[in-house]
Design a protein around this motif. Structure first.
Motif, PDB file in Angstrom:
ATOM      1  N   ASP A   1       0.897  -1.062  -0.039  1.00  0.00           N
ATOM      2  CA  ASP A   1       0.172  -0.201   0.040  1.00  0.00           C
ATOM      3  C   ASP A   1       0.869   1.360   0.016  1.00  0.00           C
ATOM      4  O   ASP A   1       2.108   1.339   0.467  1.00  0.00           O
ATOM      5  N   GLU A   2       0.409   2.390  -0.494  1.00  0.00           N
ATOM      6  CA  GLU A   2       1.036   3.629  -0.483  1.00  0.00           C
ATOM      7  C   GLU A   2       1.491   4.147   0.745  1.00  0.00           C
ATOM      8  O   GLU A   2       0.885   3.938   1.779  1.00  0.00           O
ATOM      9  N   GLU A   3       2.825   4.432   0.671  1.00  0.00           N
ATOM     10  CA  GLU A   3       3.548   4.942   2.019  1.00  0.00           C
ATOM     11  C   GLU A   3       2.949   6.608   2.254  1.00  0.00           C
ATOM     12  O   GLU A   3       3.214   7.431   1.360  1.00  0.00           O
ATOM     13  N   ARG A   4       2.470   7.006   3.443  1.00  0.00           N
ATOM     14  CA  ARG A   4       1.881   8.061   3.401  1.00  0.00           C
ATOM     15  C   ARG A   4       2.644   8.639   4.999  1.00  0.00           C
ATOM     16  O   ARG A   4       2.521   7.928   6.012  1.00  0.00           O
ATOM     17  N   VAL A   5       2.687   9.909   4.885  1.00  0.00           N
ATOM     18  CA  VAL A   5       2.965  10.637   6.231  1.00  0.00           C
ATOM     19  C   VAL A   5       1.678  10.692   6.842  1.00  0.00           C
ATOM     20  O   VAL A   5       0.602  11.044   6.328  1.00  0.00           O
ATOM     21  N   VAL A   6       1.828  10.469   8.253  1.00  0.00           N
ATOM     22  CA  VAL A   6       0.712  10.439   9.204  1.00  0.00           C
ATOM     23  C   VAL A   6       0.912  11.770   9.996  1.00  0.00           C
ATOM     24  O   VAL A   6       1.944  11.942  10.880  1.00  0.00           O
ATOM     25  N   ILE A   7      -0.296  12.585   9.917  1.00  0.00           N
ATOM     26  CA  ILE A   7      -0.196  13.807  10.698  1.00  0.00           C
ATOM     27  C   ILE A   7      -1.216  13.695  11.650  1.00  0.00           C
ATOM     28  O   ILE A   7      -2.537  13.267  11.515  1.00  0.00           O
ATOM     29  N   VAL A   8      -1.015  13.772  13.126  1.00  0.00           N
ATOM     30  CA  VAL A   8      -1.727  13.661  13.964  1.00  0.00           C
ATOM     31  C   VAL A   8      -2.361  15.056  14.420  1.00  0.00           C
ATOM     32  O   VAL A   8      -1.507  15.906  15.186  1.00  0.00           O
ATOM     33  N   GLY A   9      -3.636  15.408  14.367  1.00  0.00           N
ATOM     34  CA  GLY A   9      -4.395  16.575  14.574  1.00  0.00           C
ATOM     35  C   GLY A   9      -4.547  17.300  13.063  1.00  0.00           C
ATOM     36  O   GLY A   9      -3.573  17.116  12.312  1.00  0.00           O
ATOM     37  N   CYS A  10      -5.682  17.823  13.052  1.00  0.00           N
ATOM     38  CA  CYS A  10      -6.187  18.294  11.983  1.00  0.00           C
ATOM     39  C   CYS A  10      -6.702  19.826  12.097  1.00  0.00           C
ATOM     40  O   CYS A  10      -7.449  20.218  11.310  1.00  0.00           O
TER      41      CYS A  10
ATOM     42  N   GLU B   1      -2.353   1.896  13.637  1.00  0.00           N
ATOM     43  CA  GLU B   1      -1.947   1.016  12.930  1.00  0.00           C
ATOM     44  C   GLU B   1      -2.958   0.806  11.599  1.00  0.00           C
ATOM     45  O   GLU B   1      -2.410   0.304  10.580  1.00  0.00           O
ATOM     46  N   LYS B   2      -4.227   1.217  11.626  1.00  0.00           N
ATOM     47  CA  LYS B   2      -5.041   0.894  10.596  1.00  0.00           C
ATOM     48  C   LYS B   2      -4.616   1.946   9.465  1.00  0.00           C
ATOM     49  O   LYS B   2      -5.111   1.911   8.236  1.00  0.00           O
ATOM     50  N   LEU B   3      -3.829   3.070   9.757  1.00  0.00           N
ATOM     51  CA  LEU B   3      -3.423   4.147   8.871  1.00  0.00           C
ATOM     52  C   LEU B   3      -2.227   3.709   8.247  1.00  0.00           C
ATOM     53  O   LEU B   3      -1.370   4.412   7.399  1.00  0.00           O
ATOM     54  N   GLY B   4      -1.425   2.603   8.470  1.00  0.00           N
ATOM     55  CA  GLY B   4      -0.258   2.042   8.006  1.00  0.00           C
ATOM     56  C   GLY B   4       0.898   2.667   8.806  1.00  0.00           C
ATOM     57  O   GLY B   4       1.917   2.938   7.971  1.00  0.00           O
ATOM     58  N   ILE B   5       0.962   2.632   9.936  1.00  0.00           N
ATOM     59  CA  ILE B   5       2.006   3.274  10.636  1.00  0.00           C
ATOM     60  C   ILE B   5       3.462   2.899  10.338  1.00  0.00           C
ATOM     61  O   ILE B   5       4.565   3.456  10.208  1.00  0.00           O
ATOM     62  N   GLU B   6       3.277   1.413  10.311  1.00  0.00           N
ATOM     63  CA  GLU B   6       4.488   0.724  10.178  1.00  0.00           C
ATOM     64  C   GLU B   6       5.131   0.961   8.918  1.00  0.00           C
ATOM     65  O   GLU B   6       6.352   0.766   8.494  1.00  0.00           O
TER      66      GLU B   6
ATOM     67  N   LYS C   1       4.836   5.917  23.094  1.00  0.00           N
ATOM     68  CA  LYS C   1       4.214   4.497  22.677  1.00  0.00           C
ATOM     69  C   LYS C   1       4.755   4.352  21.009  1.00  0.00           C
ATOM     70  O   LYS C   1       5.051   3.114  20.665  1.00  0.00           O
ATOM     71  N   LEU C   2       4.728   5.299  20.348  1.00  0.00           N
ATOM     72  CA  LEU C   2       5.377   5.129  18.893  1.00  0.00           C
ATOM     73  C   LEU C   2       6.758   4.922  19.089  1.00  0.00           C
ATOM     74  O   LEU C   2       7.178   3.958  18.094  1.00  0.00           O
ATOM     75  N   ARG C   3       7.534   5.368  19.905  1.00  0.00           N
ATOM     76  CA  ARG C   3       8.845   5.040  19.889  1.00  0.00           C
ATOM     77  C   ARG C   3       9.208   3.683  20.313  1.00  0.00           C
ATOM     78  O   ARG C   3      10.087   2.925  19.816  1.00  0.00           O
ATOM     79  N   SER C   4       8.251   3.234  21.282  1.00  0.00           N
ATOM     80  CA  SER C   4       8.473   1.825  21.786  1.00  0.00           C
ATOM     81  C   SER C   4       8.159   0.819  20.788  1.00  0.00           C
ATOM     82  O   SER C   4       8.864  -0.237  20.489  1.00  0.00           O
ATOM     83  N   ALA C   5       7.176   1.234  20.010  1.00  0.00           N
ATOM     84  CA  ALA C   5       6.740  -0.018  18.989  1.00  0.00           C
ATOM     85  C   ALA C   5       7.377   0.354  17.658  1.00  0.00           C
ATOM     86  O   ALA C   5       7.428  -0.716  16.920  1.00  0.00           O
TER      87      ALA C   5
END
Length: 588
Positions: free
Chosen positions: A411-420, A470-475, A496-500
């Protein structure tokens, strides 16, 4: 306390919660799905296991379940939630990207294996309707077991995913057909069947029309309260309401749950719904699997060891061989075909659901269903062994590195922005200017509505829940950008993100240098203090007004930003102001 004084409900709850508390951590440690553990627990604590000795040893009442019928309502609810989450996971965009493999390879695999198994069962004396139901049930493979064992960016992972996706879609017509047949399976007339079908079709269409308009509004109102309890209540209301609606017209409640999941999957709230329902689904599914294990009589297996072993070997061999042949016909490498064939050979936890539906529809006898439940349970239990065997055979068949020759890419790699909000929109604008794909996530439904109306790619969800990201493809995300003005939440998400994801770039907005230092300590790659950036922009404007050339000004600003960033990383908040380096300015 004597056994007869013990509340059966409390005793059963103790066993179930104890199983969940022990099975899940232990099996997770060995990277084995809890599905196997729950089945084995059911065998151990059921009426054919330790439950046999309750009358001899009173204390066993605390750790056994002697009446599986007490758990049936919870098991049925677990099945309903499982089918609901399958509907939630079906993304039309994902299906379209993999359409050739899903509707080509996936359809061929299910139909060919299902029809071959049905033919063999028919030749053994099973009536054609029961043979077809059994064949399709046994043709299914385990999504819960297979996907965690594969890398979905590999050829094996993509092939398995395409077949599993089609099987998840096929659950809809399979369950629909069994549900329509249920009230009239033993009758010769077709009038009642036709009535059930047309009423069921009308009910499904009505649910789809009403759901498209009502569900977004319902979840928007629940989201505005920012109450997880109310959001959970709304989700449960939809699942139970949809299940009852289909049950009213004679269809299985599972059909309603599936449709509810598919409808919610088309809204921006699907990730949040799945995240909030996931723990309940896991526990309810665990209850269902425990009841499956309780129905396995070890003495029956011993007395019928030959037929059961033959059935297990026959089903696994047929599925493995057919899958290998189909993959080779579609151009897969021999190693890919061998590994995928063995991985997909065992039946599925969904097989148990279809068997239960076929039994309630009177298509197969309870004794027949129990036999195939045992075969399915054994197949599920040895799936990890099949996966290991597939990898070993693949290395022997073709020791060369696997090339990505099958199917579409990841799937397409996307930057994840937290907050809109304001900052999130600005970051999204800059990413669009430079052609970088992104997705924004926010738990404020009003913000999401405005962002979507303005053309931003935004979804509703709570980023504090790992499942939502995870549903947004964070990996696969090139970076995550935290833009919200909530210091404690930003630090929690960063940690949490740094740990995972140890290698994930995390760029976070900070209120001041002290907050930036906290973010660095929690694992942020870059923290941007608003107060410091305002000072740097002010300095830039002053220097330009004084006539200093733009190039040296920008260079000095970058130099000063790097200096402050290093100080924050090393010493926390800025406690003194270093002397300005004037060499760059003097050159201007």
């Amino acid at each position: 306390m004597h056994g007869e004084a013990i509340s059966p409900v409390m005793s059963d709850a103790l066993v179930i919660l104890g199983a969940a508390g022990i099975v899940i951590p232990v099996f997770a440690r060995f990277r084995i799905t809890p599905v196997i553990g729950f089945i084995l627990v059911g065998v151990l604590v059921g009426p054919y296991g330790l439950g046999r000795m309750v009358f001899e040893y009173d204390w066993l009442t605390w750790v056994t379940i002697t009446d599986p019928q007490r758990l049936e309502p919870f098991a049925e609810f677990g099945i309903t939630l499982l089918l609901f989450t399958i509907g939630l996971e079906l993304s039309f965009n994902r299906l379209w990207a993999m359409r050739r493999m899903v509707f080509g390879l996936g359809a061929l695999e299910l139909l060919v294996i299902g029809l071959l198994l049905a033919s063999f069962l028919g030749m053994m004396g099973q009536y054609w309707t029961g043979a077809l139901g059994l064949g399709l049930a046994l043709a299914l493979s385990s999504t819960a077991l297979v996907l965690p064992m594969t890398n979905q960016n590999s050829a094996v992972g993509r092939a398995a995913l395409s077949m599993l996706l089609f099987e998840d879609i096929a659950i809809v017509p399979i369950i629909f057909t069994l549900g329509a047949l249920a009230p009239y399976a033993g009758a010769d007339g077709l009038g009642g069947l036709f009535t059930t079908v047309w009423q069921g079709v009308l009910m499904v269409l009505a649910m789809m029309v009403v759901g498209r308009f009502a569900l977004p509004r319902l979840f928007a109102q629940a989201a505005r309260t920012k109450s997880p309890e109310l959001f959970l209540a709304a989700s449960m209301l939809v699942v139970i309401g949809a299940s009852l609606a289909t049950a009213l017209v004679g269809l299985s409640p599972i059909v309603g749950a599936l449709i509810a999941g598919l409808l919610i999957a088309e809204t921006e709230y699907h990730a949040e719904v799945e995240g909030i329902m996931d723990p309940f689904k896991g526990l309810a599914l665990g209850i269902f699997l425990i009841t499956v294990g309780m129905g396995i009589d070890l003495s029956t297996i011993w007395n019928n060891f030959g037929p059961i072993a033959l059935a297990v070997v026959a089903v696994l061999s047929l599925k493995a061989v057919v899958t290998m042949v189909l993959l080779r016909m579609m151009g897969a490498r021999p190693s890919t075909a061998a590994e995928t064939g063995l991985l997909m050979a065992s039946p599925s936890e969904t097989t148990l659901i279809v068997l239960a539906a076929a039994t309630s529809a009177l298509l197969i006898q309870p004794g027949t269903a129990q036999f195939w439940q045992i075969v399915t349970a054994i197949g599920l239990t040895i799936t990890p062994l099949l996966a290991k065997a597939g990898q070993a055979i693949a290395r022997r068949v073709e020791p060369l590195p696997e090339a990505a020759t099958l199917g579409e890419g990841p799937d397409e790699e996307r930057v994840v922005i937290v907050g809109c909000g304001r900052v999130g929109r600005l970051v999204a604008d800059m990413l669009k200017v430079h052609g970088r794909p992104y997705v924004a996530i926010d738990s404020d439904t009003d913000l999401i509505d405005r962002c979507r109306r303005d053309g931003y790619n935004a979804v509703f969800g709570n980023a504090a829940r790992p499942r939502s990201l995870e549903k947004l493809g964070i990996e696969r995300a090139p970076a995550v950008i935290l833009t919200m003005d909530e210091p404690v939440l930003a630090q929690s998400i960063t940690r949490k993100l740094r740990s995972a994801h140890p290698d994930l770039p995390i760029i976070a907005r900070a209120r001041d240098t002290g907050h930036a230092a906290e973010l660095y300590r929690n694992g942020a790659s870059t923290a941007v203090p608003e107060t410091l950036e305002a000072s740097l922009q002010l300095s830039e404007a002053v220097l330009v007004e004084l006539g200093v050339a733009m190039g040296p000004v920008i260079a000095s600003i970058h130099e000063k930003r790097d200096e402050f960033r290093e100080m924050i990383r090393e010493g926390g908040a800025l406690e003194h102001k270093p002397k300005l380096r004037t060499s760059t300015l003097e050159r201007g």
